[in-house]
Design a protein around this motif. Structure first.
Motif, PDB file in Angstrom:
ATOM      1  N   LEU A  28      90.272  59.163  57.936  1.00 48.64           N
ATOM      2  CA  LEU A  28      90.093  59.997  59.126  1.00 48.64           C
ATOM      3  C   LEU A  28      88.638  60.380  59.320  1.00 48.64           C
ATOM      4  O   LEU A  28      88.098  60.305  60.429  1.00 48.64           O
ATOM      5  CB  LEU A  28      90.942  61.263  59.006  1.00 48.64           C
ATOM      6  CG  LEU A  28      92.334  61.195  59.619  1.00 48.64           C
ATOM      7  CD1 LEU A  28      93.105  62.467  59.289  1.00 48.64           C
ATOM      8  CD2 LEU A  28      92.255  61.014  61.121  1.00 48.64           C
ATOM      9  N   VAL A  29      87.988  60.789  58.237  1.00 40.14           N
ATOM     10  CA  VAL A  29      86.578  61.196  58.306  1.00 40.14           C
ATOM     11  C   VAL A  29      85.713  60.021  58.746  1.00 40.14           C
ATOM     12  O   VAL A  29      84.837  60.161  59.605  1.00 40.14           O
ATOM     13  CB  VAL A  29      86.108  61.739  56.937  1.00 40.14           C
ATOM     14  CG1 VAL A  29      84.586  61.850  56.889  1.00 40.14           C
ATOM     15  CG2 VAL A  29      86.746  63.096  56.668  1.00 40.14           C
ATOM     16  N   ARG A  31      86.663  57.431  60.469  1.00 38.92           N
ATOM     17  CA  ARG A  31      86.959  57.145  61.870  1.00 38.92           C
ATOM     18  C   ARG A  31      86.230  58.124  62.789  1.00 38.92           C
ATOM     19  O   ARG A  31      85.664  57.732  63.810  1.00 38.92           O
ATOM     20  CB  ARG A  31      88.468  57.233  62.093  1.00 38.92           C
ATOM     21  CG  ARG A  31      88.948  56.327  63.195  1.00 38.92           C
ATOM     22  CD  ARG A  31      90.451  56.194  63.161  1.00 38.92           C
ATOM     23  NE  ARG A  31      90.896  55.329  62.078  1.00 38.92           N
ATOM     24  CZ  ARG A  31      92.117  55.387  61.550  1.00 38.92           C
ATOM     25  NH1 ARG A  31      92.979  56.269  61.978  1.00 38.92           N
ATOM     26  NH2 ARG A  31      92.450  54.571  60.571  1.00 38.92           N
ATOM     27  N   CYS A  32      86.240  59.392  62.413  1.00 38.43           N
ATOM     28  CA  CYS A  32      85.568  60.414  63.227  1.00 38.43           C
ATOM     29  C   CYS A  32      84.065  60.175  63.260  1.00 38.43           C
ATOM     30  O   CYS A  32      83.433  60.285  64.313  1.00 38.43           O
ATOM     31  CB  CYS A  32      85.861  61.808  62.662  1.00 38.43           C
ATOM     32  SG  CYS A  32      87.534  62.360  63.022  1.00 38.43           S
ATOM     33  N   CYS A  33      83.492  59.842  62.111  1.00 46.31           N
ATOM     34  CA  CYS A  33      82.052  59.585  62.047  1.00 46.31           C
ATOM     35  C   CYS A  33      81.690  58.370  62.893  1.00 46.31           C
ATOM     36  O   CYS A  33      80.678  58.372  63.584  1.00 46.31           O
ATOM     37  CB  CYS A  33      81.618  59.363  60.593  1.00 46.31           C
ATOM     38  SG  CYS A  33      81.535  60.903  59.649  1.00 46.31           S
ATOM     39  N   ALA A  35      83.325  57.255  65.485  1.00 42.58           N
ATOM     40  CA  ALA A  35      83.465  57.632  66.889  1.00 42.58           C
ATOM     41  C   ALA A  35      82.259  58.442  67.342  1.00 42.58           C
ATOM     42  O   ALA A  35      81.726  58.219  68.439  1.00 42.58           O
ATOM     43  CB  ALA A  35      84.753  58.423  67.081  1.00 42.58           C
ATOM     44  N   ALA A  36      81.816  59.376  66.496  1.00 43.84           N
ATOM     45  CA  ALA A  36      80.662  60.206  66.842  1.00 43.84           C
ATOM     46  C   ALA A  36      79.403  59.352  66.967  1.00 43.84           C
ATOM     47  O   ALA A  36      78.598  59.539  67.882  1.00 43.84           O
ATOM     48  CB  ALA A  36      80.469  61.289  65.781  1.00 43.84           C
TER      49      ALA A  36
END
Length: 52
Positions: A28-29, A31-33, A35-36
């Motif tokens: 998840l982390v 994926r979030c990074c 995306a950011a």
């Protein structure tokens, strides 16, 4: 002896759950990074193209 194997099984199950949870949070982390980073790159590209 039976009690020991039971507790060992319990700790192994807990450890397995913890590992899968850690893997999930890590994914998840990441994926979030990603995306950011993509969003930031898009923003910067837009800014650069606007100035050009």
């Amino acid at each position: 002896m039976n009690r020991q194997s039971e507790s060992a099984r319990r700790t192994n199950r807990a450890r397995r759950k913890l590992m899968s949870l850690r893997r999930l949070t890590t994914a998840l982390v990441i994926r979030c990074c990603a995306a950011a980073a993509t969003e930031a790159a898009r923003y910067l590209l837009d800014r650069i193209l606007d100035h050009a």
